[in-house]
Enzyme design. Structure first.
Site, PDB file in Angstrom:
ATOM      1  N   HIS A  42       0.839  -1.199   0.000  1.00 29.18           N
ATOM      2  CA  HIS A  42       0.000   0.000   0.000  1.00 29.18           C
ATOM      3  C   HIS A  42       0.876   1.252   0.000  1.00 29.18           C
ATOM      4  O   HIS A  42       1.554   1.538   0.985  1.00 29.18           O
ATOM      5  CB  HIS A  42      -0.892  -0.034   1.245  1.00 29.18           C
ATOM      6  CG  HIS A  42      -1.802   1.136   1.395  1.00 29.18           C
ATOM      7  ND1 HIS A  42      -1.610   2.101   2.362  1.00 29.18           N
ATOM      8  CD2 HIS A  42      -2.905   1.496   0.709  1.00 29.18           C
ATOM      9  CE1 HIS A  42      -2.586   3.000   2.278  1.00 29.18           C
ATOM     10  NE2 HIS A  42      -3.380   2.659   1.280  1.00 29.18           N
ATOM     11  N   GLU A  69       1.314  -0.661  -5.157  1.00 29.28           N
ATOM     12  CA  GLU A  69       0.217   0.265  -5.462  1.00 29.28           C
ATOM     13  C   GLU A  69       0.713   1.648  -5.877  1.00 29.28           C
ATOM     14  O   GLU A  69       1.699   2.146  -5.323  1.00 29.28           O
ATOM     15  CB  GLU A  69      -0.680   0.430  -4.218  1.00 29.28           C
ATOM     16  CG  GLU A  69      -1.943   1.200  -4.539  1.00 29.28           C
ATOM     17  CD  GLU A  69      -2.571   1.907  -3.364  1.00 29.28           C
ATOM     18  OE1 GLU A  69      -1.868   2.252  -2.401  1.00 29.28           O
ATOM     19  OE2 GLU A  69      -3.790   2.142  -3.415  1.00 29.28           O
ATOM     20  N   ASP A  71      -1.146   5.409  -6.352  1.00 30.18           N
ATOM     21  CA  ASP A  71      -2.245   6.369  -6.452  1.00 30.18           C
ATOM     22  C   ASP A  71      -1.825   7.399  -7.492  1.00 30.18           C
ATOM     23  O   ASP A  71      -0.667   7.827  -7.510  1.00 30.18           O
ATOM     24  CB  ASP A  71      -2.487   7.068  -5.112  1.00 30.18           C
ATOM     25  CG  ASP A  71      -3.019   6.110  -4.062  1.00 30.18           C
ATOM     26  OD1 ASP A  71      -4.044   5.463  -4.320  1.00 30.18           O
ATOM     27  OD2 ASP A  71      -2.403   6.025  -2.983  1.00 30.18           O
ATOM     28  N   HIS A  84      -0.947  10.343  -3.267  1.00 23.44           N
ATOM     29  CA  HIS A  84      -2.220   9.886  -2.701  1.00 23.44           C
ATOM     30  C   HIS A  84      -3.289  10.970  -2.678  1.00 23.44           C
ATOM     31  O   HIS A  84      -4.422  10.761  -3.076  1.00 23.44           O
ATOM     32  CB  HIS A  84      -2.033   9.345  -1.286  1.00 23.44           C
ATOM     33  CG  HIS A  84      -3.334   8.915  -0.683  1.00 23.44           C
ATOM     34  ND1 HIS A  84      -4.139   9.762   0.050  1.00 23.44           N
ATOM     35  CD2 HIS A  84      -4.003   7.747  -0.773  1.00 23.44           C
ATOM     36  CE1 HIS A  84      -5.244   9.116   0.410  1.00 23.44           C
ATOM     37  NE2 HIS A  84      -5.179   7.892  -0.076  1.00 23.44           N
ATOM     38  N   GLU A 174      -4.337   3.326  -8.889  1.00 20.87           N
ATOM     39  CA  GLU A 174      -5.672   3.808  -8.509  1.00 20.87           C
ATOM     40  C   GLU A 174      -5.959   5.139  -9.195  1.00 20.87           C
ATOM     41  O   GLU A 174      -5.166   6.079  -9.124  1.00 20.87           O
ATOM     42  CB  GLU A 174      -5.789   3.994  -6.985  1.00 20.87           C
ATOM     43  CG  GLU A 174      -7.173   4.563  -6.597  1.00 20.87           C
ATOM     44  CD  GLU A 174      -7.370   4.784  -5.107  1.00 20.87           C
ATOM     45  OE1 GLU A 174      -6.550   4.285  -4.297  1.00 20.87           O
ATOM     46  OE2 GLU A 174      -8.351   5.456  -4.751  1.00 20.87           O
TER      47      GLU A 174
END
Ligand code: CA
Length: 350
Positions: A42, A69, A71, A84, A174
């Site tokens: 994460h 991950e 973002d 993020h 994401e």
């Protein structure tokens, strides 16, 4: 429709099969989790290094994460930046480098800066509005050692590490705040899709999941980008974003999961949506969501497991892992501590 072979599920299964192949090179040291569970780093190994830095990603790769991950938000000149928040002040020194560039609400938005400006900023461990460390036991927040980077740069790092180590980690971008980006005149999904295609992640055999909280953005992604990639519907709580048109309560019903299965390969729920009773005096109890999702052919990747932020009623990180990965039998977890999850999974297989 239940158990029908939608394009998304076929694409996902194809990707997973290929992923298993690349994770198991003949004679190589690399191997997938023997349990088949995915360790999703994460924001990188964010329990140890500032989130979304290349250092945190390299550390997560070395720790044996299956997926890293990203973002993604856009700059003013539509560069896909790994960040993020849509704002900069919690993780960078933007206020000191560009004083006066905040909006009326006092926030510094990444989309108000060109990439050439953003790259001048240093990245720090996350701080709160008062400037105090969000996670006090983590990397010191006053060390100006890191920089922002683009999605293309991060994918180059991952590809390079996959090559130099012989161990393939997948990617898990994401789409952040797609409606907000659209209101600013920008399409974050289209830009991310273009970068993925240009970086070798455009095919059905690439180890990649694309995630978002926004159902409309996920549904639009294949047509906007021309990419057939497995999509994961993140599920929040309606109370977190009262203005958001996504109905996360409805998503957790059988009808909602049926609808998600039409366009996505899986769900990314908040882990407390899978196990309730994680409060003082409560005893953990399954909500049944993970099992229900499985009946619709959806994989389940809950977020976010943090060894230094356990819910009330949970005695240890390992107890939380047992609850989710064994009792709920989820397919993978987003975690700030990929080494801890990897080590625990290894004990299961021994
Ligand atoms: Ca995320």
């Amino acid at each position: 429709m239940k158990d029908s072979g939608t394009w998304s599920r076929r694409g996902f299964l194809q990707a997973l099969a290929t992923f298993a192949t690349v994770m198991l090179p003949a004679g190589g040291a690399a191997r997938a989790s023997p349990t088949g569970k995915l360790v999703i780093a994460h924001r990188g190994a964010s329990g140890y290094l500032p989130e979304h830095t290349l250092a945190a990603k390299a550390m997560a790769h070395a720790m044996g994460a299956d997926f890293l991950e990203q973002d993604v938000v856009l700059s003013r000149d539509e560069v896909a930046v790994v960040l993020h928040d849509i704002t900069l002040e919690a993780t960078t020194n933007v206020a000191s480098v560009f004083p006066g560039r905040a909006r009326d609400d006092g926030r510094y938005y990444a989309i108000d800066f060109d990439w050439a400006e953003l790259r001048q900023l240093s990245v720090n461990e996350r701080v709160n509005a008062e400037g105090a460390a969000r996670y006090p036991l983590r990397f010191p927040a006053d060390a100006p050692l890191f920089r922002l980077h683009t999605l293309a740069e991060e994918l180059a790092l991952v590809r390079g590490l996959n090559s130099s180590t012989g161990r393939v980690a997948g990617i898990y971008p994401e789409l952040k705040a797609p409606r907000w980006h659209a209101a600013q005149g920008k399409d974050v999904g289209a830009v991310v899709g273009r970068v993925l295609a240009e970086s070798g992640y455009g095919g059905g055999d690439a180890p990649v999941f694309v995630q978002s909280f926004d159902a409309a953005a996920l549904k639009a992604f294949p047509e906007t980008t021309g990419l057939d990639l497995p999509l994961v519907q993140l599920i929040g709580e309606n109370r977190w974003w009262p203005e958001d048109p996504n109905d996360f309560d409805a998503m957790r019903t059988p009808a909602g999961l049926d609808a998600i299965a039409e366009y996505a390969a899986g769900i990314g729920p908040w882990f407390q949506q899978l196990v309730s009773g994680l409060e003082p005096g409560g005893s953990p109890a399954s909500t049944g969501l993970a099992g229900e999702a499985r009946t619709w052919g959806l994989v389940v990747h809950p977020y976010t497991l943090r060894a230094d932020q356990l819910p009330e009623g949970i005695a240890s990180f390992e107890q939380l892992l047992e609850l989710l990965l064994v009792e709920e039998d989820v397919d993978g977890v987003f975690t700030d501590h990929p080494d801890r999850v990897r080590a625990w999974l290894d004990t299961l297989s021994n």
